[in-house]
Scaffold this active site. Structure first.
Site, PDB file in Angstrom:
ATOM      1  N   ARG A  40       0.834  -1.211   0.000  1.00 38.43           N
ATOM      2  CA  ARG A  40       0.000   0.000   0.000  1.00 38.43           C
ATOM      3  C   ARG A  40       0.865   1.256   0.000  1.00 38.43           C
ATOM      4  O   ARG A  40       0.531   2.251  -0.639  1.00 38.43           O
ATOM      5  CB  ARG A  40      -0.948  -0.017   1.197  1.00 38.43           C
TER       6      ARG A  40
ATOM      7  N   LYS B  19      -2.748   7.024   1.206  1.00 33.52           N
ATOM      8  CA  LYS B  19      -2.542   7.267   2.639  1.00 33.52           C
ATOM      9  C   LYS B  19      -1.489   8.362   2.749  1.00 33.52           C
ATOM     10  O   LYS B  19      -0.306   8.110   2.962  1.00 33.52           O
ATOM     11  CB  LYS B  19      -2.131   5.971   3.331  1.00 33.52           C
TER      12      LYS B  19
ATOM     13  N   GLU C 127     -16.294   5.829   5.357  1.00 37.02           N
ATOM     14  CA  GLU C 127     -15.515   5.176   6.415  1.00 37.02           C
ATOM     15  C   GLU C 127     -15.564   6.077   7.632  1.00 37.02           C
ATOM     16  O   GLU C 127     -16.283   7.078   7.631  1.00 37.02           O
ATOM     17  CB  GLU C 127     -14.069   4.950   5.947  1.00 37.02           C
TER      18      GLU C 127
HETATM   19  N1  PXG Z   1      -9.413   4.641   7.042  1.00 38.08           N
HETATM   20  C1  PXG Z   1      -8.565   5.638   7.326  1.00 38.08           C
HETATM   21  C2  PXG Z   1      -8.864   7.012   6.867  1.00 38.08           C
HETATM   22  C3  PXG Z   1      -7.383   5.362   8.041  1.00 38.08           C
HETATM   23  O1  PXG Z   1      -6.525   6.337   8.327  1.00 38.08           O
HETATM   24  C4  PXG Z   1      -8.070   3.045   8.185  1.00 38.08           C
HETATM   25  C5  PXG Z   1      -9.189   3.381   7.441  1.00 38.08           C
HETATM   26  C6  PXG Z   1      -7.842   1.605   8.575  1.00 38.08           C
HETATM   27  O2  PXG Z   1      -6.802   1.048   7.768  1.00 38.08           O
HETATM   28  P1  PXG Z   1      -5.839  -0.106   8.313  1.00 38.08           P
HETATM   29  O3  PXG Z   1      -4.948  -0.411   7.163  1.00 38.08           O
HETATM   30  O4  PXG Z   1      -5.098   0.487   9.482  1.00 38.08           O
HETATM   31  O5  PXG Z   1      -6.699  -1.242   8.696  1.00 38.08           O
HETATM   32  C7  PXG Z   1      -7.134   4.037   8.478  1.00 38.08           C
HETATM   33  C8  PXG Z   1      -5.886   3.750   9.247  1.00 38.08           C
HETATM   34  C9  PXG Z   1      -4.548   6.445  14.656  1.00 38.08           C
HETATM   35  C10 PXG Z   1      -4.236   5.728  13.397  1.00 38.08           C
HETATM   36  O6  PXG Z   1      -3.603   6.937  15.303  1.00 38.08           O
HETATM   37  C11 PXG Z   1      -5.212   5.437  12.476  1.00 38.08           C
HETATM   38  C12 PXG Z   1      -4.883   4.781  11.288  1.00 38.08           C
HETATM   39  C13 PXG Z   1      -3.608   4.421  11.051  1.00 38.08           C
HETATM   40  C14 PXG Z   1      -2.642   4.701  11.965  1.00 38.08           C
HETATM   41  C15 PXG Z   1      -2.939   5.373  13.161  1.00 38.08           C
HETATM   42  O7  PXG Z   1      -5.730   6.557  15.011  1.00 38.08           O
HETATM   43  N2  PXG Z   1      -5.885   4.566  10.406  1.00 38.08           N
END
Ligand code: PXG
Length: 290
Positions: free
Chosen positions: A50, A149, A182
């Site tokens: 990713r 991301k 989301e």
């Molecule tokens: N949507 C968004 C906008 C994100 O930022 C996810 C979905 C979930 O993706 P993953 O690959 O993690 O299952 C994310 C990821 C935090 C934090 O500090 C949040 C994320 C990543 C790292 C830290 O809350 N979100």
């Protein structure tokens, strides 16, 4: 604490970037949030895939190979003597001048921070979360694809402020058409009549690593999972709802905008997915220690 910056491991006090780095000046960069459990990095190849996709999408060339970054991530965790925690992997456009033009930046910078994870309060999992719908909409792929991301998280942060002001732990983001995209840092699932649904990526959802794991675990349990456009109606009328994310793992949602979802308590299908998720994170991943 040892932090990796461009091939060097330095102390927290020494870990500094230039104020001319376009990651700071313009949010021009990308990142991954990765967890490691029980001495293994969970889904590292998927996170790196990713990261490279995000790099491609913003026309940034990562100056290391996937093997080099894998090694750097593992070495950074080792230097910090951790077995369970969180890795923040960041690639910025690098040092440039006070102009947008990324081609004036010398070289992308790579930063790796490995730290203990700030776990979510345990009552989130036992009692479930209250979430609210944010008036801030998820950015359109016509403006900036939410699959990237990137270091531009203001859209999510503005929504998170709204949720926080409403006393909720997470905020639900709808896309410009009013379909569920989301949450600010998590993907969304609902359960209805034993079948799972989650918005497709083109609704404005990140290609969540935990989302993909939840889909696989559910199918392994014989449940059907569909990627389909959802509205708030679908959440209000669902039997269960949960969120997935690297930080949150799998967390039940029991209310949307003050209205109970299903019985207003964490549901059994969510519970079984959480159980299987924990078993997987404890047993799988790229080993940190030889
Ligand atoms: N949507 C968004 C906008 C994100 O930022 C996810 C979905 C979930 O993706 P993953 O690959 O993690 O299952 C994310 C990821 C935090 C934090 O500090 C949040 C994320 C990543 C790292 C830290 O809350 N979100």
């Amino acid at each position: 604490m040892k932090i990796y910056i461009d091939g060097n491991l330095c102390s927290k006090d020494e870990a500094k970037l230039s104020v001319f780095d376009h990651g700071l000046l313009y949010g021009d960069g990308i990142f991954e949030g990765i967890r490691f459990y029980n001495g293994r990095v969970f889904k590292l190849p998927e996170h790196l895939r990713r990261l490279w996709d995000s790099a491609r999408a913003i026309n940034l060339e990562i100056p290391l190979s996937e093997e080099d970054i894998t090694e750097a991530v593992i070495e950074t965790i080792r230097q910090n003597e951790l077995t369970d925690g969180y890795v923040r992997l960041i690639v910025t456009r690098g040092v440039g001048n006070l102009g947008l033009a990324p081609w004036n930046c010398e070289r992308p910078s790579i930063i790796i921070i490995a730290d203990n994870i700030q776990l979510y309060p345990s009552e989130y999992y036992t009692k479930g979360l209250d979430i609210v719908t944010c008036s801030t909409r998820r950015i359109s792929p016509a403006a900036l694809d939410p699959s990237i991301k990137s270091l531009n998280y203001l859209n999510n942060i503005l929504a998170r402020i709204e949720a926080h002001r409403a006393g909720a732990a997470e905020g639900l983001l709808l896309n410009e058409q009013g379909y569920v995209a989301e949450c600010t840092g998590d993907n969304v699932f609902i359960v209805r009549d034993g079948a799972l649904s989650t918005p497709p990526l083109y609704a404005g959802a990140l290609r969540g690593i935990t989302r993909a794991v939840a889909i696989t675990l559910a199918r392994d349990q014989g449940l059907s999972v569909s990627e389909t456009m959802l509205t708030r109606y679908d959440i209000f009328t669902a039997d269960e709802c949960f969120l997935t994310g690297t930080a949150a793992e799998i967390v039940p949602v029991v209310r949307l905008d003050g209205r109970p979802i299903g019985l207003g308590q964490p549901g059994p299908i969510t519970g079984r997915l959480i159980r299987d998720f924990h078993a997987l994170t404890r047993s799988e991943g790229v080993p940190i220690w030889p």
